[in-house]
Design a protein around this motif. Structure first.
Motif, PDB file in Angstrom:
ATOM      1  N   PHE A 140       1.857   0.549   2.079  1.00  0.00           N
ATOM      2  CA  PHE A 140       1.448   1.522   2.836  1.00  0.00           C
ATOM      3  C   PHE A 140       2.304   1.652   4.377  1.00  0.00           C
ATOM      4  CE2 PHE A 140      -2.265   0.711   0.354  1.00  0.00           C
ATOM      5  CZ  PHE A 140      -3.078   2.031   0.506  1.00  0.00           C
ATOM      6  N   PHE A 141       2.837   3.112   4.388  1.00  0.00           N
ATOM      7  CA  PHE A 141       3.695   3.251   5.559  1.00  0.00           C
ATOM      8  C   PHE A 141       3.055   4.339   6.351  1.00  0.00           C
ATOM      9  CE2 PHE A 141       6.638   2.350   1.802  1.00  0.00           C
ATOM     10  CZ  PHE A 141       7.394   1.312   2.530  1.00  0.00           C
ATOM     11  N   HIS A 142       2.995   3.847   7.695  1.00  0.00           N
ATOM     12  CA  HIS A 142       2.249   4.634   8.806  1.00  0.00           C
ATOM     13  C   HIS A 142       3.285   5.861   9.160  1.00  0.00           C
ATOM     14  CE1 HIS A 142       4.801   3.021  11.743  1.00  0.00           C
ATOM     15  NE2 HIS A 142       4.614   1.703  11.417  1.00  0.00           N
ATOM     16  N   GLY A 143       2.722   6.841  10.142  1.00  0.00           N
ATOM     17  CA  GLY A 143       3.216   8.032  10.460  1.00  0.00           C
ATOM     18  C   GLY A 143       4.120   7.644  11.686  1.00  0.00           C
ATOM     19  N   GLY A 144       4.671   8.691  12.366  1.00  0.00           N
ATOM     20  CA  GLY A 144       5.478   8.614  13.560  1.00  0.00           C
ATOM     21  C   GLY A 144       4.731   8.357  14.866  1.00  0.00           C
ATOM     22  N   GLY A 145       5.234   7.481  15.855  1.00  0.00           N
ATOM     23  CA  GLY A 145       4.523   7.094  16.858  1.00  0.00           C
ATOM     24  C   GLY A 145       3.167   6.281  16.460  1.00  0.00           C
ATOM     25  N   SER A 146       3.180   5.821  15.274  1.00  0.00           N
ATOM     26  CA  SER A 146       1.691   4.865  14.880  1.00  0.00           C
ATOM     27  C   SER A 146       2.136   3.718  14.701  1.00  0.00           C
ATOM     28  CB  SER A 146       1.126   5.703  13.682  1.00  0.00           C
ATOM     29  OG  SER A 146      -0.091   4.981  13.640  1.00  0.00           O
ATOM     30  N   SER A 147       1.295   2.978  13.716  1.00  0.00           N
ATOM     31  CA  SER A 147       1.658   1.483  13.689  1.00  0.00           C
ATOM     32  C   SER A 147       0.633   0.914  12.289  1.00  0.00           C
ATOM     33  CB  SER A 147       1.153   0.494  14.715  1.00  0.00           C
ATOM     34  OG  SER A 147      -0.140   0.623  14.762  1.00  0.00           O
ATOM     35  N   TYR A 148       0.435  -0.026  11.861  1.00  0.00           N
ATOM     36  CA  TYR A 148      -0.009  -0.345  10.571  1.00  0.00           C
ATOM     37  C   TYR A 148      -1.483  -0.206  11.049  1.00  0.00           C
ATOM     38  CZ  TYR A 148      -1.837  -4.634  13.062  1.00  0.00           C
ATOM     39  OH  TYR A 148      -2.188  -5.634  13.797  1.00  0.00           O
ATOM     40  N   HIS A 149      -2.005  -0.036  12.288  1.00  0.00           N
ATOM     41  CA  HIS A 149      -3.399   0.159  12.412  1.00  0.00           C
ATOM     42  C   HIS A 149      -3.850   1.648  11.698  1.00  0.00           C
ATOM     43  CE1 HIS A 149      -3.853  -3.061  15.008  1.00  0.00           C
ATOM     44  NE2 HIS A 149      -2.843  -2.856  15.818  1.00  0.00           N
ATOM     45  N   ALA A 150      -2.866   2.516  11.491  1.00  0.00           N
ATOM     46  CA  ALA A 150      -3.447   3.723  10.975  1.00  0.00           C
ATOM     47  C   ALA A 150      -3.449   3.460   9.458  1.00  0.00           C
ATOM     48  CB  ALA A 150      -2.200   4.700  11.289  1.00  0.00           C
ATOM     49  N   GLU A 151      -3.217   2.365   9.013  1.00  0.00           N
ATOM     50  CA  GLU A 151      -3.346   2.048   7.459  1.00  0.00           C
ATOM     51  C   GLU A 151      -4.678   1.362   7.094  1.00  0.00           C
ATOM     52  OE1 GLU A 151       0.051  -0.147   6.925  1.00  0.00           O
ATOM     53  OE2 GLU A 151       1.479   1.379   7.652  1.00  0.00           O
ATOM     54  N   THR A 152      -5.317   0.804   8.015  1.00  0.00           N
ATOM     55  CA  THR A 152      -6.159  -0.005   7.725  1.00  0.00           C
ATOM     56  C   THR A 152      -7.488   0.393   7.560  1.00  0.00           C
ATOM     57  OG1 THR A 152      -6.938   0.109  10.241  1.00  0.00           O
ATOM     58  CG2 THR A 152      -5.402  -1.525   9.862  1.00  0.00           C
ATOM     59  N   HIS A 153      -7.909   1.697   7.741  1.00  0.00           N
ATOM     60  CA  HIS A 153      -8.980   2.290   7.079  1.00  0.00           C
ATOM     61  C   HIS A 153      -8.819   2.538   5.624  1.00  0.00           C
ATOM     62  CE1 HIS A 153     -11.875   5.690   6.074  1.00  0.00           C
ATOM     63  NE2 HIS A 153     -12.366   5.260   6.966  1.00  0.00           N
ATOM     64  N   VAL A 171       0.482  -4.139   0.708  1.00  0.00           N
ATOM     65  CA  VAL A 171       1.461  -4.570   1.801  1.00  0.00           C
ATOM     66  C   VAL A 171       1.182  -3.577   3.042  1.00  0.00           C
ATOM     67  CG1 VAL A 171       3.805  -5.066   2.427  1.00  0.00           C
ATOM     68  CG2 VAL A 171       2.843  -5.871   0.280  1.00  0.00           C
ATOM     69  N   GLU A 172       0.966  -3.873   4.132  1.00  0.00           N
ATOM     70  CA  GLU A 172       0.809  -2.964   5.258  1.00  0.00           C
ATOM     71  C   GLU A 172       2.067  -3.030   6.055  1.00  0.00           C
ATOM     72  OE1 GLU A 172      -4.036  -2.883   6.675  1.00  0.00           O
ATOM     73  OE2 GLU A 172      -2.514  -4.338   7.430  1.00  0.00           O
ATOM     74  N   VAL A 173       2.860  -2.045   5.989  1.00  0.00           N
ATOM     75  CA  VAL A 173       4.350  -1.784   6.659  1.00  0.00           C
ATOM     76  C   VAL A 173       4.084  -1.537   8.159  1.00  0.00           C
ATOM     77  CG1 VAL A 173       6.559  -1.258   6.274  1.00  0.00           C
ATOM     78  CG2 VAL A 173       5.248  -1.690   4.559  1.00  0.00           C
ATOM     79  N   ASN A 174       4.696  -2.246   8.950  1.00  0.00           N
ATOM     80  CA  ASN A 174       4.855  -1.769  10.509  1.00  0.00           C
ATOM     81  C   ASN A 174       6.245  -1.737  10.859  1.00  0.00           C
ATOM     82  OD1 ASN A 174       2.941  -1.718  13.187  1.00  0.00           O
ATOM     83  ND2 ASN A 174       4.622  -2.719  13.585  1.00  0.00           N
ATOM     84  N   TYR A 175       6.699  -0.404  11.409  1.00  0.00           N
ATOM     85  CA  TYR A 175       7.901  -0.154  11.968  1.00  0.00           C
ATOM     86  C   TYR A 175       7.949  -0.342  13.329  1.00  0.00           C
ATOM     87  CZ  TYR A 175       9.567   1.728   7.483  1.00  0.00           C
ATOM     88  OH  TYR A 175       9.847   1.986   6.296  1.00  0.00           O
TER      89      TYR A 175
END
Length: 285
Positions: free
Chosen positions: A43-56, A96-100
């Motif tokens: 899972f890849f999150h959007g701009g200005g975001s983090s893996y927290h956006a993937e948790t739901h 896999v939650e990906v965090n940039y």
């Protein structure tokens, strides 16, 4: 042992037995509903975001019984990958939650390299032969540029399924973004999803029409419409331009419009309809 205590013990044992049987039935039902595969989904999150956006979305998959294994890949500003958690041998449908760390990077080629770094790290540790990818907004560029950079590299895992959520493939209509990724004015699509005008990055992405392995990738394109053919941030025309890039060579390409209260760009990754759509597409038998 008194009769009262004996009856209490027997009653408790009966409750425990029913719970064990119920759990076994539930697991059997889950196994019947979902593919029992060891292929991981990134899972890849959007701009200005983090893996927290993937948790739901990830939590929805866990509640549905799709998987019990979730790990995290932390990607530094230099692209170094640090894994948090372990994937047990034989784990079913691991996520896999990906965090940039650099979550505002607009060089899409860099996103492709970071995604590759994550995939290679997983491959070295777990020897996966295939992967799935889910992206929201800017996170979709990780999937696209992974394909652009490595679509014919047999040494890397095969990308089997891609879920695109709120993608801005034909560009963004923000004033301050570089010209190379800005959405052209008066953008329209023909029946094949081809834009009437293409910015520099979209022209680069059209390489997939020649290089994407035939009948390998299955694609689900989810986009929100709050009215006016936009999710409030990305016009639908930009999201739907994915069709022209991949539909010709993909095994399948499907679009699904999301409407209602949670159809806004920043809410799509927390939308129950999105949860159901991606669970069905990725894992349902």
């Amino acid at each position: 042992m008194t009769r009262r205590i004996r009856n209490w013990v027997l009653g408790l044992s009966g409750v425990l037995l029913l719970a064990i049987v119920g759990l076994a039935v539930q697991r059997q039902s889950t196994a019947q509903n979902y593919r029992q595969s060891t292929t991981p989904t990134l899972f890849f999150h959007g701009g200005g975001s983090s893996y927290h956006a993937e948790t739901h979305m990830v939590a929805a998959a866990r509640r549905a019984g799709v998987t019990h294994t979730v790990v995290r890949a932390m990607v530094s500003r230099t692209g170094k990958v640090t894994m948090v958690g372990q994937i047990p041998k034989g784990a079913i449908n691991p996520i896999v939650e990906v965090n940039y760390a650099d979550n505002r990077q607009l060089n899409y080629a860099v996103h492709g390299q970071w995604a590759t770094n994550v995939v290679r790290t997983l491959q070295r540790r777990y020897h996966f032969k295939a992967i799935n990818m889910v992206g929201h907004s800017l996170g979709n560029m990780s999937s696209i540029y992974y394909l652009l950079q490595h679509d014919r590299d047999s040494r890397l895992p095969v990308l089997q399924k891609q879920v695109a959520i709120a993608g801005h493939f034909a560009g963004l209509n923000f004033k301050r973004v570089p010209t190379s990724i800005r959405q052209p004015r008066g953008l329209t699509l023909d029946a094949a999803g081809k834009p009437n005008w293409m910015n520099a990055t979209y022209r680069q992405m059209t390489q997939l029409r020649r290089t994407l392995p035939r009948h390998q990738l299955r694609v689900l394109n989810l986009y929100g419409n709050i009215g006016g053919q936009t999710d409030g941030t990305v016009p639908n025309v930009s999201s739907l331009s994915l069709k022209y890039l991949v539909a010709k060579r993909a095994q399948s390409y499907t679009e699904h419009q999301i409407t209602g209260r949670l159809a806004r760009h920043s809410q799509l990754h927390s939308n129950p309809t999105v949860d159901r759509q991606l669970i069905k597409f990725l894992w349902q038998k």
